[in-house]
Enzyme design. Structure first.
Site, PDB file in Angstrom:
ATOM      1  N   GLY A   1       0.820  -1.080  -0.130  1.00  0.00           N
ATOM      2  CA  GLY A   1      -0.024  -0.096   0.084  1.00  0.00           C
ATOM      3  C   GLY A   1       0.850   1.127  -0.061  1.00  0.00           C
TER       4      GLY A   1
ATOM      5  N   THR B   1      -1.242  -2.491   9.519  1.00  0.00           N
ATOM      6  CA  THR B   1      -0.424  -2.856   8.359  1.00  0.00           C
ATOM      7  C   THR B   1      -0.435  -1.634   7.503  1.00  0.00           C
ATOM      8  OG1 THR B   1      -2.063  -3.897   7.219  1.00  0.00           O
ATOM      9  CG2 THR B   1      -1.074  -5.093   9.036  1.00  0.00           C
ATOM     10  N   CYS B   2       0.550  -1.810   6.239  1.00  0.00           N
ATOM     11  CA  CYS B   2       0.436  -0.907   5.368  1.00  0.00           C
ATOM     12  C   CYS B   2       0.108  -2.215   3.992  1.00  0.00           C
ATOM     13  CB  CYS B   2       1.919  -0.378   5.075  1.00  0.00           C
ATOM     14  SG  CYS B   2       2.255   0.804   6.344  1.00  0.00           S
ATOM     15  N   SER B   3      -0.482  -3.015   4.081  1.00  0.00           N
ATOM     16  CA  SER B   3      -0.796  -3.797   3.025  1.00  0.00           C
ATOM     17  C   SER B   3      -2.181  -3.601   2.465  1.00  0.00           C
ATOM     18  CB  SER B   3      -0.973  -5.428   3.688  1.00  0.00           C
ATOM     19  OG  SER B   3      -0.954  -6.271   2.740  1.00  0.00           O
TER      20      SER B   3
END
Length: 718
Positions: A381, A439-441
């Site tokens: 992301g 998260t940065c997903s």
């Protein structure tokens, strides 16, 4: 390799200058940092060497039958400049760019006969790849060298080789573009990678304010003196501007092209403003909103130490302690402590054990109430992977996934399993009351699926209340965003203004027997920064320790009392409305009367018997009336009626005739106690029409001789 007639004719009849123009690959300024000039004059020798070593570790391995170029295993000697942050950033950007075009660059080297016609050592192959990428990006123009630059023999050797094959390299590059029918090799990249680069070109800078050193107002004033002015949005603005983030009150937003100018300002040099991705600020603010006074915090996989510092700054005014686990090397402790001292952080304690190996009953963590979990994720992301890896100390192997615009299923499964194990381990800490998972997903397998699986497989044997999903925290989100988040997850999709982010808040269900005291509400207000400087008091045990240590929290000054009282009233009103919204359904079914309501006069009080007799059918709270009944404690949270005033209802007392039974003799009737049924205006939650013994009025004698008609009809009113 490419020998179609059209391509050969193009190669034979076009001059080297024309080929150079057709093959020029000015990919975009998004692939270079803002520190590089627009004309691209090249890099110092040391950056080429470090970029080659990075590329050597992240390049794609091919099967033996498809190997075109052999790479060595020995890294090139690197200089001491590799510790510099700007030096590392340029090296990673060059290595990442070469990785994205690895197949094309290898084909160009084979098609131009550099391989295998020349005898080049295998350990220089990575250096050739990264220098070839920069050579074509400069339109095959010579590199400009500074007089005081130290030259490296390997770099000079490769540069001489590429210059000697300049014309052939340009022709091979032009044929490659024709083969793929692309204006430049940039258009050969996958669409997901191109979109990621486009977002990175417009992504603004986020910086949080170190409120331990400076106030937001002082920052605004300082920036104004430097020529910056405040706006609502910095998107597509080339001037010196800044804006305040809508979710985090202490986060400022700047246009990306101003980074070099901002780094020269004392605000950043003195750690008063710190660059960091917005997703990390969202995580620490979510934790702050869940804290009460004296609650400790456990941070897992923090990545950047600036995240720890931000958490410390937000809890600086109370006695919370922040535990950071996973710092395996104790050699980093002095550097970390020095950094935290410069930033004004005083409540941080480093744990060297991995999180999975820390027992939930660890004596150091018994006051931990909130756990912040930032697990290692794919990070797809994020628009700028180099910044993400450098700032969050992530594995450089993630650049492989970024260069392809996706991640393999096997690797995604491994990451999701690690995230699930860490989340379930965090839920085993029985003293903790909340877990923040961030998260940065962009993959649901790393986000919603992990959280739902952990909630589904909670240990039913635990005596503590189970975890449940909680909606986004009010200080972070508007009411509209909360209503849109029907599944109680907070998401930010990757865009031109922000990186992708996933946030989930897990809290334990409140025990129905628990009640919220005023002290708890005030403690939550203080944790949210609404009651700065107030001594709210502690529990009895803490008061004893407080007397022994003879220490106390600073009290608020007299001049601030009015402002503080207004803030307390505002917070209590907001808490009351929030609780009323949650219990609106229940209160409409069983309305509870307001305690000591001003509108109800003395006539509204119900007449009670002077000496009620004991009855086994009466509830306990009727036998022993108490001013602090549980049902009355909840009246503070009842939503007020929409009418402007409340109408006091006058109670009515109805006394029914006594029930007389035919007795055999007057003596038996005389010795028997008379009973009647009395109906009084109903009280909430109190059963009506309960048979109670009759009490004769003062001065009255019970009637002994009754008409015979009453004896024949025990219930004359029916």
């Amino acid at each position: 390799m490419l020998n179609s007639p059209s391509e050969l004719e193009f190669s034979n009849h076009t001059s080297s200058e024309e080929i150079s123009q057709h093959a020029s690959l000015e990919l975009s300024s998004r692939e270079k940092s803002s520190s590089c000039s627009a004309e691209k004059t090249g890099y110092p020798d040391s950056i080429y060497v470090m970029a080659a070593n990075i590329f050597q570790g992240i390049r794609f391995e091919k099967s033996p039958e498809k190997v075109l170029i052999k790479y060595g295993n020995e890294p090139l000697p690197s200089s001491s400049e590799s510790e510099d942050e700007s030096f590392q950033r340029l090296s990673y950007e060059l290595a990442f760019s070469a990785l994205k075009y690895q197949d094309i660059l290898e084909s160009i080297l084979i098609d131009s006969y550099i391989f295998p016609s020349t005898t080049i050592p295998d350990h220089l192959s990575s250096l050739i790849i990264v220098m070839l990428y920069d050579f074509q990006d400069r339109k095959f123009q010579a590199r400009l060298l500074s007089d005081n630059e130290d030259s490296i023999s390997e770099v000079q050797e490769v540069e001489t080789l590429l210059n000697s094959f300049k014309t052939k390299l340009a022709a091979s590059l032009a044929r490659c573009r024709i083969k793929h029918d692309a204006l430049s090799i940039y258009h050969i990249l996958p669409e997901t990678v191109r979109k990621q680069e486009l977002r990175a070109s417009t992504l603004p800078l986020y910086a949080w304010i170190n409120t331990c050193k400076v106030s937001p107002e002082e920052v605004y004033s300082n920036l104004k003196k430097k020529g910056y002015h405040k706006v609502k949005s910095v998107l597509h603005i080339d001037d010196k501007v800044f804006a305040v983030d809508k979710h985090c009150y202490d986060v400022l937003i700047f246009p990306s092209h101003l980074k070099n100018d901002l780094l020269s300002i004392d605000l950043f040099k003195d750690y008063k403003l710190i660059f960091q991705d917005k997703s990390r600020s969202l995580a620490v603010h979510s934790v702050k909103a869940l804290l009460n006074m004296d609650d400790d915090i456990l941070m897992v996989n923090t990545g950047s130490w600036y995240t720890v510092a931000h958490m410390s700054i937000l809890t600086n005014n109370n006695t919370s302690k922040i535990f950071v686990c996973g710092v395996e090397s104790q050699a980093k402790d002095p550097d970390l402590k020095s950094l935290f001292t410069k930033m004004g952080c005083k409540n941080i304690e480093i744990l060297h054990e991995p999180f999975i190996k820390i027992e939930s009953k660890d004596h150091r963590l018994q006051k931990v109430k909130v756990i912040l979990l930032l697990p290692r994720c794919s990070g797809l992301g994020v628009s700028n992977p180099v910044e993400f890896i450098l700032n969050e100390h992530e594995d450089t192997d993630l650049l492989k996934d970024f260069s392809q615009g996706g991640i393999s299923e096997d690797k995604l499964h491994v990451l999701a399993q690690q995230q699930y194990e860490q989340l379930t381990h965090a839920m085993k800490f029985t003293k903790a009351q909340a877990v923040v998972y961030c998260t940065c997903s962009v993959y649901p397998e790393e986000n919603e699926a992990v959280v739902k699986k952990a909630l589904e497989f909670q240990d039913p044997g635990n005596k503590v209340q189970p975890y449940r999903l909680s909606p986004p925290v009010l200080p972070l989100c508007s009411l509209k965003e909360i209503h849109l988040s029907t599944d109680k997850f907070f998401r930010m999709e990757p865009s031109e203004i922000t990186n992708g982010c996933f946030l989930s808040i897990l809290t334990r269900e409140r025990d129905p027997s628990e009640t919220v005291s005023v002290k708890d509400v005030l403690a939550r207000a203080a944790a949210k920064g609404l009651l700065d400087g107030i001594d709210l008091g502690k529990s009895s045990k803490r008061e004893k320790k407080k007397k022994k240590s003879k220490t106390s929290l600073p009290k608020a000054s007299t001049n601030d009392n009015n402002c503080i009282q207004m803030r307390i009233a505002e917070f209590l009103n907001r808490e009351t409305e929030a609780n009323a919204n949650q219990s609106e359904t229940a209160t409409t079914k069983t309305p509870l009367p307001q305690k000591n309501t001003a509108q109800v006069g003395a006539s509204s009080q119900i007449r009670k018997p002077t000496k009620p007799a004991t009855n086994a059918l009466m509830p306990a709270f009727m036998k022993n009336p108490s001013p602090s009944r549980p049902c009355e404690r909840q009246t503070n949270f009842v939503r007020p009626r929409p009418e402007d005033k409340m109408i006091a209802l006058k109670p009515v007392e109805i006394v029914l005739p006594p029930v007389m039974m035919p007795f055999s003799s007057p003596q038996e009737m005389k010795s028997t106690q008379h009973c009647c049924y009395r109906w009084v205006a109903p009280k909430p939650l109190v059963p009506t029409c309960i048979p109670i013994p009759s009490v004769s009025r003062r001065g009255e004698k019970p009637k002994e001789n009754l008409p015979s008609s009453l004896l024949r009809h025990p219930r004359p009113w029916l």
